[in-house]
Design an enzyme around this catalytic site. Structure first.
Site, short mmCIF file in Angstrom:
data_model
loop_
_atom_site.label_atom_id
_atom_site.label_comp_id
_atom_site.label_asym_id
_atom_site.label_seq_id
_atom_site.Cartn_x
_atom_site.Cartn_y
_atom_site.Cartn_z
CG ASP A 157 4.57 3.50 -9.83
OD1 ASP A 157 4.56 2.45 -10.39
OD2 ASP A 157 5.51 3.50 -8.86
CG HIS A 202 13.19 6.11 -5.63
ND1 HIS A 202 13.64 5.74 -7.06
CD2 HIS A 202 12.27 7.04 -5.67
CE1 HIS A 202 13.06 6.65 -7.78
NE2 HIS A 202 12.12 7.53 -6.99
NE ARG A 205 8.01 6.36 -9.32
CZ ARG A 205 7.16 6.84 -8.34
NH1 ARG A 205 7.65 7.91 -7.43
NH2 ARG A 205 6.11 6.24 -7.89
N1 GLY Z 1 5.71 0.47 -8.22
C1 GLY Z 1 6.83 0.19 -7.40
C2 GLY Z 1 8.20 0.78 -7.99
O1 GLY Z 1 7.98 1.45 -8.68
O2 GLY Z 1 9.17 0.17 -7.58
MN MN Z 2 6.54 1.87 -10.30
#
Ligand code: GLY
Ligand code: MN
Ligand code: MN
Length: 430
Positions: free
Chosen positions: A254, A344, A398
């Site tokens: 990420d 999340h 992800r």
């Molecule tokens: N890189 C932080 C997020 O994906 O929210």
């Molecule tokens: Mn991110």
């Protein structure tokens, strides 16, 4: 970067204010130790209206009958400039940054009471930096005494109320910078993917990302890059990046760079050795289906909640099918049974800040053309989860792209970086 954009933004802010005085400050500097500072990054609101990236600066914008743009900056200082580089100075503030009036920052406390007097509204970004609140409140106190025959501010308004709805919808100039940030970030992800089979440690991939960012002229990473291999892929903000990558691991990266103060935020998950295992592929394809469902929900009038609901639906369905959680679907959704594996949100706004600003109205903002969001569902199977077959434990996936809301739907700005599992395998084999 074309500087005329900052003047246009100041005009739009004045229009939104109607009347009153707006006071904003540059980001504070943070001392790391002794006389060494942390890397400086200008405050996004301040940069948005000035294009000035120097510390110890402040601006005042007066709206109404006698509009004015006043900049306070550090004065030129030959001796200091040998150490820290050139300063704009008060002359540069007018000639380069378009201020109608400029002063040395040391004059701020003295001049601010005069500037805010005669207006009933005072705009400031309250409650971010205590010292800045202190300067504004001291000026107000002083103004009430020194200029008591004049109108004094009685309405204190958070500057975010005018600035953040503007920043939320990107102009062509911001989109140009954002597209470049995304393009560079794409190159960095591809370089890291290609480097993975011959890399031993997560930090080697982090180095590859940062190398591509800087070599392309990006100012900096928009946030600390996350390189999670094996079970580290299930740690959402794993930034130590210090684990040895093992054969058979998935690697979750990420990372996004900042270009002209616009942030990319992109995640790809791929097999370190170039080939997904069956279990990894099942989880991966589920997350990808959820991402497609989330994309389908993006259009003007939709909200982040709608996008999240779409991806939750697909992920929950998939987790039931895999036997990770119990159905039926509606109950699993209402009891948030997915939360053990997907904890999340599916997306957030993106812009000058990686978690960008939006209008704050007490209701979810409804998308309008020009808004940019991330689309980033994930599934993270705890390494010690003995309720699932061993082959799934420690798998974290992800997939994150950046989407622009258009007149009728959306544009996936990061679609050049493959997400299809077979495409990733082909790319890594090449
Ligand atoms: N890189 C932080 C997020 O994906 O929210
Ligand atoms: Mn991110
Ligand atoms: Mn994100």
């Amino acid at each position: 970067m074309d500087r005329s954009v900052f003047g246009r933004r100041r005009q739009l802010v004045r229009d939104a204010m109607g009347q009153g005085a707006l006071v904003l400050f540059s980001a504070p500097e943070f001392i790391r130790n002794g006389d060494v500072h942390h890397e400086y990054r200008q405050d996004s609101d301040f940069f948005y209206l000035t294009g000035l990236d120097e510390p110890q600066s402040a601006l005042v914008i007066i709206a109404g009958a006698n509009p004015k743009f006043v900049l306070f900056v550090r004065e030129r200082d030959e001796a200091r400039e040998i150490w820290d580089g050139p300063r704009t100075g008060t002359v540069g503030a007018r000639e380069v940054f378009g201020a109608d009036e400029s002063h040395c920052i040391d004059e701020l406390a003295k001049l601010l009471p005069r500037l805010i007097s005669g207006h009933s509204r005072l705009y400031h970004r309250f409650a971010v930096v205590d010292a800045h609140d202190g300067v504004v409140m001291a000026a107000l106190r002083e103004a009430r005494v020194r200029h008591r025959r004049e109108l004094q501010p009685t309405e204190m308004i958070d500057a975010g109320a005018v600035l953040h709805p503007m920043r939320w919808r990107k102009s062509e100039s911001e989109l140009t910078s954002l597209r470049r940030a995304i393009e560079i970030t794409g190159d960095a992800h591809l370089a890291a993917m290609r480097a993975a089979p011959r890399s031993s440690y997560e930090y080697e991939l982090e180095a590859e990302l940062r190398r591509v960012f800087r070599a392309a002229g990006s100012e900096r990473s928009a946030y600390a890059p996350i390189v999670g291999s094996g079970p580290n892929a299930t740690i959402l903000h794993h930034i130590r990046n210090d684990r040895k990558i093992e054969d058979g691991d998935l690697v979750l990266i990420d990372a996004g760079c900042e270009y002209e103060y616009c942030a990319a935020d992109i995640t790809r998950t791929f097999p370190a050795n170039g080939k997904f295992t069956d279990a990894q592929r099942r989880i991966y394809d589920l997350v990808l289906r959820a991402q497609h469902a989330a994309f389908d929900a993006i259009k003007p009038g939709a909200t982040l909640d709608d996008v999240h609901a779409a991806s939750l639906h697909t992920i929950t369905e998939g987790l039931i099918e895999l036997g990770f959680i119990e159905g039926p679907l509606e109950l699993a959704l209402s009891e948030a049974r997915y939360a053990k594996y997907f904890m999340h949100r599916t997306g957030h706004y993106l812009g000058m800040d990686v978690h960008d600003v939006a209008p704050v109205t007490g209701k979810p903002a409804t998308f309008a053309p020009g808004v940019v969001i991330t689309v980033e569902p994930g599934v993270y199977v705890p390494n010690n989860d003995d309720t699932v077959p061993a082959e799934y434990r420690g798998i974290g996936v992800r997939i994150e792209d950046d989407a622009l809301v258009t007149d009728h739907g959306y544009e996936n700005l990061s679609k050049a970086i493959p997400t299809d599992a077979s495409e990733i395998e082909t790319l890594m084999a090449s």
